[in-house]
Design an enzyme around this catalytic site. Structure first.
Site, mmCIF file in Angstrom:
data_model
loop_
_atom_site.group_PDB
_atom_site.id
_atom_site.type_symbol
_atom_site.label_atom_id
_atom_site.label_comp_id
_atom_site.label_asym_id
_atom_site.label_seq_id
_atom_site.Cartn_x
_atom_site.Cartn_y
_atom_site.Cartn_z
ATOM 1 N N ARG A 41 0.821 -1.224 0.000
ATOM 2 C CA ARG A 41 0.000 0.000 0.000
ATOM 3 C C ARG A 41 0.852 1.270 0.000
ATOM 4 N NH1 ARG A 41 -5.306 -1.553 3.718
ATOM 5 N NH2 ARG A 41 -5.950 -3.251 2.369
ATOM 6 N N ASP A 149 -15.840 9.688 7.571
ATOM 7 C CA ASP A 149 -14.715 8.761 7.408
ATOM 8 C C ASP A 149 -13.419 9.537 7.605
ATOM 9 O OD1 ASP A 149 -14.646 5.720 6.130
ATOM 10 O OD2 ASP A 149 -12.736 6.775 5.940
#
Ligand SMILES: C[S@@+](CC[C@H](N)C(=O)[O-])C[C@H]1O[C@@H](n2cnc3c(N)ncnc32)[C@H](O)[C@@H]1O
Length: 284
Positions: A41, A149
């Site tokens: 990632r 979020d």
């Protein structure tokens, strides 16, 4: 673990640094088995920012630049979600929770729902589909869905409300038959759909970190809080703190809905009663 056969040098020291950084910034508690996940990632960010190795990247992150931290958080979070995910919750919302809340709130005509950890928006839009289906006179009600979020890229996708046909069409037949009501065809060539405005307009997207220590800005009371598949990545202490705060923000008899593999710790079960599969009700 040294992933030297890979494109970038990545030492255990680098991994331990990134692990404590992600915990400090987001509360996500990575186990030592996640080395390859972190490498895959974050190496994208090294490429993007022209770093030679993870030492350079970690030094950059250590400077606490807001942009660097934001990119890091966006890259490391797991955003998997889907429309009507864990469909049982949406059936229960339709058949039990909303009829009860509508009856309880019929004088003030107000409903507040929070999707905490809304990712790319499929969860709050699914809630909006059901609320609009059940509440026939919604135009006479004050209904708001707060969707928050920590990942600003995911929030942008959520606000855009554009989804590919494969995302839309994986919902079950009972909801798919209302596809033309929920979605408008946005681009036939790319097979992209947009959320119909009726379902968008009651949703308010906001950036919010559940690990925020400065006091939460939302007032409540919420009739329902969805926080599904978010706290699974947090340690017990953080889970307890967050669930306690959710409890204080819920209306009495309001509901907390967790992911199917999550649960309310026994120390809080005197305040939150189990009512159905990972659905809890505030009792006092
Ligand atoms: C796996 S997704 C779950 C999405 C949706 N709730 C569902 O169940 O399909 C988890 C989301 O939690 C968000 N998240 C992780 N840590 C967070 C934090 N500290 N504060 C707010 N959101 C967080 C991630 O960015 C991600 O979008």
């Amino acid at each position: 673990m040294n992933l030297n056969e890979n494109e970038f040098q990545f030492s255990d020291k680098n991994f331990q640094y990134l692990k404590q950084k992600v915990f400090q910034l987001t509360g996500i508690n990575l186990s030592d088995s996640k080395t390859a996940l972190v490498y895959s990632r974050i190496s994208r960010l090294l490429r993007q920012n022209h770093f030679n190795d993870f030492d350079e990247y970690c030094n950059y992150l250590e400077q606490h630049e807001p942009k660097a931290e934001r990119e890091f958080i966006n890259a490391i979070t797991t955003n998997f979600t889907s429309f009507m995910r864990e469909e049982h919750h949406f059936e229960y919302l339709q058949e039990v929770l909303l009829p009860e809340i509508i009856e309880r709130n019929r004088l003030k005509k107000r409903i507040r729902i929070w999707s905490a950890g809304c990712s790319t928006g499929e969860e709050p839009y699914s809630i909006s589909f059901v609320v609009n289906d059940v509440l026939k006179d919604i135009q006479d009600w004050d209904v708001k869905i707060l969707a928050t979020d920590i990942d600003s890229d995911a929030l942008l996708t959520a606000e855009n409300g554009l989804y590919k046909d494969k995302d839309v069409e994986q919902i079950s037949a009972s909801y798919l038959k209302r596809k033309a009501r929920y979605f408008d065809l946005y681009d036939s060539q790319t097979k992209t759909y947009s959320i119909n405005n009726q379902f968008r307009k009651i949703i308010y997207f906001k950036y919010f970190n559940l690990m925020c220590k400065e006091g939460w800005p939302m007032q409540g009371p919420f009739d329902i809080i969805f926080c599904r598949n978010v706290m699974i990545y947090f340690d017990r202490f953080s889970q307890n703190q967050i669930i306690n705060t959710f409890c204080n923000l819920l209306a009495v008899k309001g509901y907390l809905i967790l992911g199917h593999s999550e649960s309310v710790p026994s120390s809080i079960q005197n305040k939150l009663k189990y009512v159905d599969r990972t659905i809890y009700q505030r009792v006092q």
